[in-house]
Motif scaffolding. Sequence first.
Motif, mmCIF file in Angstrom:
data_model
loop_
_atom_site.group_PDB
_atom_site.id
_atom_site.type_symbol
_atom_site.label_atom_id
_atom_site.label_comp_id
_atom_site.label_asym_id
_atom_site.label_seq_id
_atom_site.Cartn_x
_atom_site.Cartn_y
_atom_site.Cartn_z
ATOM 1 N N TYR A 112 5.499 7.337 2.333
ATOM 2 C CA TYR A 112 5.887 7.423 3.735
ATOM 3 C C TYR A 112 4.893 6.677 4.630
ATOM 4 C CZ TYR A 112 9.611 10.722 2.793
ATOM 5 O OH TYR A 112 10.767 11.300 2.337
ATOM 6 N N LYS A 113 3.625 6.795 4.320
ATOM 7 C CA LYS A 113 2.607 6.150 5.138
ATOM 8 C C LYS A 113 2.652 4.635 5.031
ATOM 9 C CE LYS A 113 -0.670 10.014 5.081
ATOM 10 N NZ LYS A 113 -1.989 10.501 4.574
ATOM 11 N N THR A 114 3.127 4.127 3.905
ATOM 12 C CA THR A 114 3.163 2.676 3.690
ATOM 13 C C THR A 114 4.560 2.091 3.865
ATOM 14 O OG1 THR A 114 3.302 3.113 1.299
ATOM 15 C CG2 THR A 114 1.136 2.598 2.207
ATOM 16 N N ASP A 115 5.495 2.914 4.359
ATOM 17 C CA ASP A 115 6.838 2.440 4.701
ATOM 18 C C ASP A 115 7.578 1.877 3.498
ATOM 19 O OD1 ASP A 115 8.922 2.107 6.501
ATOM 20 O OD2 ASP A 115 8.361 0.027 6.941
ATOM 21 N N GLY A 116 7.605 2.645 2.388
ATOM 22 C CA GLY A 116 8.365 2.252 1.205
ATOM 23 C C GLY A 116 9.515 3.217 0.967
ATOM 24 N N ILE A 117 10.320 2.933 -0.057
ATOM 25 C CA ILE A 117 11.397 3.851 -0.438
ATOM 26 C C ILE A 117 11.354 4.198 -1.924
ATOM 27 C CG2 ILE A 117 12.956 3.225 1.441
ATOM 28 C CD1 ILE A 117 14.482 1.437 -0.504
ATOM 29 N N GLY A 118 10.372 3.676 -2.654
ATOM 30 C CA GLY A 118 10.197 4.015 -4.064
ATOM 31 C C GLY A 118 8.783 3.687 -4.502
ATOM 32 N N LEU A 119 8.263 4.461 -5.446
ATOM 33 C CA LEU A 119 6.897 4.242 -5.897
ATOM 34 C C LEU A 119 6.742 4.747 -7.323
ATOM 35 C CD1 LEU A 119 4.057 3.276 -4.878
ATOM 36 C CD2 LEU A 119 3.603 5.667 -4.307
ATOM 37 N N SER A 120 6.032 3.993 -8.150
ATOM 38 C CA SER A 120 5.765 4.394 -9.529
ATOM 39 C C SER A 120 4.292 4.727 -9.686
ATOM 40 C CB SER A 120 6.147 3.271 -10.495
ATOM 41 O OG SER A 120 5.317 2.138 -10.279
ATOM 42 N N ALA A 121 3.981 5.564 -10.685
ATOM 43 C CA ALA A 121 2.600 5.996 -10.899
ATOM 44 C C ALA A 121 1.625 4.843 -11.149
ATOM 45 C CB ALA A 121 2.543 7.014 -12.031
ATOM 46 N N PRO A 122 1.992 3.818 -11.952
ATOM 47 C CA PRO A 122 1.030 2.728 -12.144
ATOM 48 C C PRO A 122 0.668 2.002 -10.849
ATOM 49 C CG PRO A 122 3.155 2.198 -13.142
ATOM 50 C CD PRO A 122 3.176 3.648 -12.809
ATOM 51 N N GLN A 123 1.521 2.080 -9.845
ATOM 52 C CA GLN A 123 1.223 1.447 -8.565
ATOM 53 C C GLN A 123 0.121 2.167 -7.793
ATOM 54 O OE1 GLN A 123 5.550 1.118 -7.273
ATOM 55 N NE2 GLN A 123 4.611 -0.648 -6.303
ATOM 56 N N VAL A 124 -0.223 3.366 -8.236
ATOM 57 C CA VAL A 124 -1.364 4.063 -7.638
ATOM 58 C C VAL A 124 -2.486 4.195 -8.659
ATOM 59 C CG1 VAL A 124 0.032 5.257 -5.929
ATOM 60 C CG2 VAL A 124 -0.381 6.350 -8.137
#
Length: 267
Positions: A112-124
């Motif tokens: 939400y803070k980075t204005d996305g609509i999907g995120l995967s664990a390796p991206q963090v």
Amino acid sequence: MASLTCLHPTHPLLLHLGSALPAISNRCFNHSSSLNRTLSAKSPRTVPPRAMTKPSFSPAQDQVASPGDFEFVPPLRIVEYPDPKLRAKNKRIVTFDDNLKKLVHEMFDLMYKTDGIGLSAPQVGINVQLMVFNPVGERGEGEEIVLVNPRVSKYSKKLTLFNEGCLSFPGINADVKRPESVKIDARDVNGTRFSVNLSDLPARIFQHEFDHLQGILFFDRMSEDVLDSIRGQLQALEKKYEGMTGLPSPEKIENSKKRKAAVGFGK
């Protein structure tokens, strides 16, 4: 914005964390991308099985995640290309506890803070088989989705081309061709198994994030012409990485043909 109307509100795919944590939400596509505008008038739908074909991959050799794999110091941060964690092997999750729920909560918060609509664990920077997304992309709106150890059981023969963005590639958007619909098997945050059909925007978000779990990045699926249009931006990210780390870039876009993703999943 499109909503996940292909899922019933009580489907186990929908996130239920109980009262232990605040309400959660999610986002890897950029919320302002033309992909969202293109699909905003379309409602996702379930595609008949006859339109799909089986993928060819097996999870049999997946490594199992240990408690140490979930250790992190909040707040989470987005891992940007060409960080090697985006290409690393992602481990299968077998423990469904508060550590997993905490990670899910933090991933949604970051999205939400980075204005996305999907995120995967390796991206963090956490190499486990976990993704979160919300097709609406607004906190408190739409459906908040968590998929653990997802697998593709079927996907449509029909391919569609849309403009995608990715939080790990800030400022870069380009066309990617993908199957219009998929049928997936996964677990929810509590470990419950389920299967579901996704199409349109939810299917595209899922496929983008699923690729991350396979170490595949969205430019791996671009045509040469499209790739040429963003080559300079990718090279700029490589130089940024070298400047920040003092290390040579672990990959170079000029070698991208060697990494080109095969059609389908898990390759």
